[in-house]
Write an enzyme that holds these catalytic residues in place. Structure first.
Site, mmCIF file in Angstrom:
data_model
loop_
_atom_site.group_PDB
_atom_site.id
_atom_site.type_symbol
_atom_site.label_atom_id
_atom_site.label_comp_id
_atom_site.label_asym_id
_atom_site.label_seq_id
_atom_site.Cartn_x
_atom_site.Cartn_y
_atom_site.Cartn_z
ATOM 1 N N LYS A 12 -0.392 7.801 21.142
ATOM 2 C CA LYS A 12 -0.498 9.225 21.507
ATOM 3 C C LYS A 12 0.052 9.462 22.911
ATOM 4 C CE LYS A 12 -4.511 10.299 18.652
ATOM 5 N NZ LYS A 12 -4.631 11.578 17.961
ATOM 6 N N VAL B 19 -1.086 -8.370 -5.079
ATOM 7 C CA VAL B 19 -0.963 -9.176 -3.853
ATOM 8 C C VAL B 19 -1.515 -10.585 -3.969
ATOM 9 C CG1 VAL B 19 -0.867 -7.245 -2.247
ATOM 10 C CG2 VAL B 19 -3.087 -8.196 -2.866
ATOM 11 N N HIS C 291 -10.441 2.968 19.034
ATOM 12 C CA HIS C 291 -9.871 4.044 19.848
ATOM 13 C C HIS C 291 -10.607 4.235 21.179
ATOM 14 C CE1 HIS C 291 -7.942 4.619 16.103
ATOM 15 N NE2 HIS C 291 -8.814 5.436 15.554
ATOM 16 N N GLY D 56 0.843 -1.201 0.000
ATOM 17 C CA GLY D 56 0.000 0.000 0.000
ATOM 18 C C GLY D 56 0.874 1.244 0.000
ATOM 19 N N ALA D 57 2.040 1.127 -0.670
ATOM 20 C CA ALA D 57 3.032 2.205 -0.621
ATOM 21 C C ALA D 57 2.599 3.467 -1.366
ATOM 22 C CB ALA D 57 4.358 1.715 -1.203
ATOM 23 N N THR D 58 1.593 3.344 -2.233
ATOM 24 C CA THR D 58 1.149 4.535 -2.963
ATOM 25 C C THR D 58 -0.017 5.210 -2.233
ATOM 26 O OG1 THR D 58 -0.368 3.191 -4.267
ATOM 27 C CG2 THR D 58 1.815 3.566 -5.199
ATOM 28 N N GLY D 59 -0.403 4.640 -1.120
ATOM 29 C CA GLY D 59 -1.631 5.098 -0.454
ATOM 30 C C GLY D 59 -1.423 6.304 0.449
ATOM 31 N N ASP E 125 -3.324 0.561 16.630
ATOM 32 C CA ASP E 125 -4.374 1.513 16.978
ATOM 33 C C ASP E 125 -3.603 2.786 17.291
ATOM 34 O OD1 ASP E 125 -6.057 3.249 18.419
ATOM 35 O OD2 ASP E 125 -7.367 1.563 18.903
ATOM 36 N N HIS E 126 -3.650 3.754 16.397
ATOM 37 C CA HIS E 126 -2.713 4.870 16.552
ATOM 38 C C HIS E 126 -2.973 5.687 17.813
ATOM 39 C CE1 HIS E 126 -5.858 7.378 14.733
ATOM 40 N NE2 HIS E 126 -5.180 8.435 15.125
ATOM 41 N N LEU F 51 -2.082 6.651 3.735
ATOM 42 C CA LEU F 51 -1.462 6.446 5.046
ATOM 43 C C LEU F 51 0.058 6.461 4.941
ATOM 44 C CD1 LEU F 51 -2.157 5.498 8.110
ATOM 45 C CD2 LEU F 51 -0.945 3.487 7.308
ATOM 46 N N ALA F 52 0.568 5.740 3.926
ATOM 47 C CA ALA F 52 2.018 5.673 3.733
ATOM 48 C C ALA F 52 2.556 7.092 3.549
ATOM 49 C CB ALA F 52 2.340 4.804 2.527
HETATM 50 C C1 BG6 Z 1 -8.946 7.074 12.308
HETATM 51 C C2 BG6 Z 1 -10.299 7.098 11.671
HETATM 52 O O1 BG6 Z 1 -8.714 5.828 12.900
HETATM 53 O O2 BG6 Z 1 -8.876 8.084 13.307
HETATM 54 C C3 BG6 Z 1 -10.588 8.464 11.088
HETATM 55 O O3 BG6 Z 1 -10.364 6.120 10.647
HETATM 56 C C4 BG6 Z 1 -10.391 9.542 12.123
HETATM 57 O O4 BG6 Z 1 -11.921 8.518 10.578
HETATM 58 C C5 BG6 Z 1 -9.051 9.393 12.820
HETATM 59 O O5 BG6 Z 1 -10.456 10.795 11.474
HETATM 60 C C6 BG6 Z 1 -8.933 10.358 14.000
HETATM 61 O O6 BG6 Z 1 -7.637 10.340 14.479
HETATM 62 P P1 BG6 Z 1 -7.033 11.583 15.239
HETATM 63 O O7 BG6 Z 1 -5.645 11.154 15.614
HETATM 64 O O8 BG6 Z 1 -7.060 12.745 14.288
HETATM 65 O O9 BG6 Z 1 -7.924 11.821 16.428
#
Ligand code: BG6
Length: 488
Positions: free
Chosen positions: A182, A86, A240, A12-15, A177-178, A17-18
């Site tokens: 944080k 893929v 989240h 997914g290197a062209t996407g 889960d980003h 998120l990358a």
């Molecule tokens: C992502 C969702 O996981 O989190 C997005 O897919 C959302 O829809 C984003 O905008 C929000 O992240 P953050 O870090 O801006 O609060």
């Protein structure tokens, strides 16, 4: 060399998120010296790109981080592009060849990180193909990073997990889960477990209710395709918000070790009250969809969204925790697109003192319950509401708020969520990634809500773009004698 050795393969290197997250994060790690000479990145996707074009794209994506042209050129020289389908085994043979060449060139010692940043329907097949085409090495580490969504319900998540675990063990799978990367989400445990004044009160005897808000101002942007199939419950609550709840609710872990923490989170998620009855769902969860205001489109007018869509862009709910510590304490949550401000915070409202000793009539302020606020974004830090005596004669109360907000400079220099998580993965630290059993429990909780909503398609409330959600969200708290806390 003290830098970490690894070959990254990004699917997914062209996407998006990358572009937005991975290349800048890798560059930051490079500038700090975590990766230096002994790494390479293979970008793959379907598009036919040359290495040169790939380098141009990366250069653009990191341009505001570049301070030194030589550094930039050295960094991008580690990037290689290979176009790849893929589902086609032959392509993996090519990929393997290139991997081995780069391994030798950069003395990588067979360490591999496979990053799946593409359409989730391909996660399983990529796992199979990596294994059947022998891209998993014998000597170094092999780690698989997976973006969300991990399935779209318990059944599909289980199926995906079963498929992946044929090739990778649980401790090789890093589910992102980003939010867990944080600063202030990581700070929840610090404030809880290193302050006697909070930890001793952190239970149903002293806490009245907890409120979690993840509000966004953006609409669905150009993600209508994905979002219309997903909705806010799956997009934000399943991951989240439930992760945040788990960190607030869990028992103290034995140590900060990844297994200890994740075991406590799994237990916490197991103790969530499941709304098995559809009336309970309808009473405790509200879904909304934004409609146009003068300046902004309504959700169903957005590009790539079904004009008759019943997908929710807002969720509010009451989460209950069925265990000894938390019985009876509501955790109210809400999240939505096109709300009035981009703001993420947690309010922990304590119970009020047992008797009003100070004047309540004919005064400006009366004593109010203490509230600990954890500001997650854009502010980062803590606030505490307290009561004190108003300066001067008499016994009038004044509400004060003590703030410790991290200064902008410190926030700007603190590593980005993705940067931290990539480094954790490089170091083999799974603490801030979700364990399968956490994913499993989260879907179990979410599925009951989703199923009821799907059966009751009409229970979707409108809210105006730019507002804080439908009135039903406010009523949810009013019924219990609470309100969404707002300090402005
Ligand atoms: C992502 C969702 O996981 O989190 C997005 O897919 C959302 O829809 C984003 O905008 C929000 O992240 P953050 O870090 O801006 O609060």
């Amino acid at each position: 060399d003290t830098d970490i050795r690894a070959l990254f393969t990004i699917f997914g290197a062209t996407g998006d998120l990358a572009n937005r997250k991975l290349y800048p994060s890798l560059f930051r790690l490079y500038k700090k010296g975590y990766i230096k000479n002994n790494f390479a990145v293979i970008g793959t996707a379907r598009r036919q790109w040359s290495n040169d074009y790939f380098h141009e794209v990366i250069t653009k994506s990191i341009q505001n981080l570049v301070e030194d042209e030589t550094e930039l050129h050295e960094f991008i020289s580690h990037f290689y592009y290979i176009s790849h389908n893929v589902t086609d085994a032959d392509n993996y043979i090519e990929l393997k060849k290139l991997s081995e060449q780069l391994d030798e060139k950069y003395a990588i010692k067979q360490n591999r990180i496979f990053y799946l940043a593409m359409a989730p329907q391909f996660f399983g097949i990529i796992g199979d193909m990596l294994s059947s085409n022998h891209l998993i090495t014998d000597e170094g580490f092999n780690r698989l990073i997976i973006e969300k969504p991990f399935g779209h319900d318990l059944e599909s998540a289980t199926k995906l997990n079963n498929q992946l675990t044929k090739s990778f063990s649980e401790d090789q799978i890093y589910r992102i889960d980003h939010y867990l990367g944080k600063e202030m989400i990581q700070n929840i445990s610090a404030v809880r477990f290193s302050n006697m004044i909070f930890e001793s009160l952190w239970n149903n005897k002293y806490i009245d209710n907890v409120q979690i808000t993840l509000a966004e101002t953006v609409g669905v942007e150009d993600r209508g395709d994905y979002y219309d199939k997903t909705g806010a419950l799956r997009d934000m609550v399943q991951n989240h918000i439930l992760q945040t709840v788990a960190l607030l609710v869990m028992e103290p872990p034995l140590s900060l070790n990844g297994n200890d923490i994740r075991n406590e989170k799994i237990k916490a998620l197991r103790s969530l009250h499941l709304y098995k009855d559809s009336n309970d769902v309808l009473n405790n969860f509200v879904r909304g969809q934004y409609v146009a205001n003068e300046e902004m489109l309504g959700y169903t007018e957005e590009p790539k969204v079904n004009p008759d869509s019943h997908t929710e862009t807002f969720v509010a709910g009451k989460i209950l925790v069925d265990n000894f510590r938390w019985a009876g304490v509501p955790f109210y949550i809400r999240t939505g697109k096109r709300m009035s401000q981009k703001d993420t915070y947690i309010h922990v409202q304590f119970k009020h003192v047992s008797m009003e000793l100070f004047p309540t009539e004919g005064v400006e302020d009366v004593a109010e319950p203490n509230i600990l606020t954890i500001h997650i974004s854009p502010l980062e830090g803590f606030s505490l509401r307290m009561n004190a005596k108003r300066v001067g004669q008499g016994t009038e109360i004044q509400n004060i708020r003590m703030h410790s907000i991290f200064d902008e400079q410190a926030v700007a220099n603190s590593p980005e969520a993705y940067e931290r998580l990539l480094l954790d993965c490089l170091n083999g630290d799974p603490t801030n990634f979700t364990h399968w059993q956490e994913v499993e429990q989260s879907w179990r909780f979410i599925d009951y809500i989703r199923e009821t909503w799907d059966r009751n398609g009409w229970k979707l409330f409108d809210y105006e773009a730019g507002s804080m959600g439908p009135k039903e969200s406010f009523e949810l708290l009013e019924r219990d004698g609470f309100e969404w806390i707002s300090f402005d």
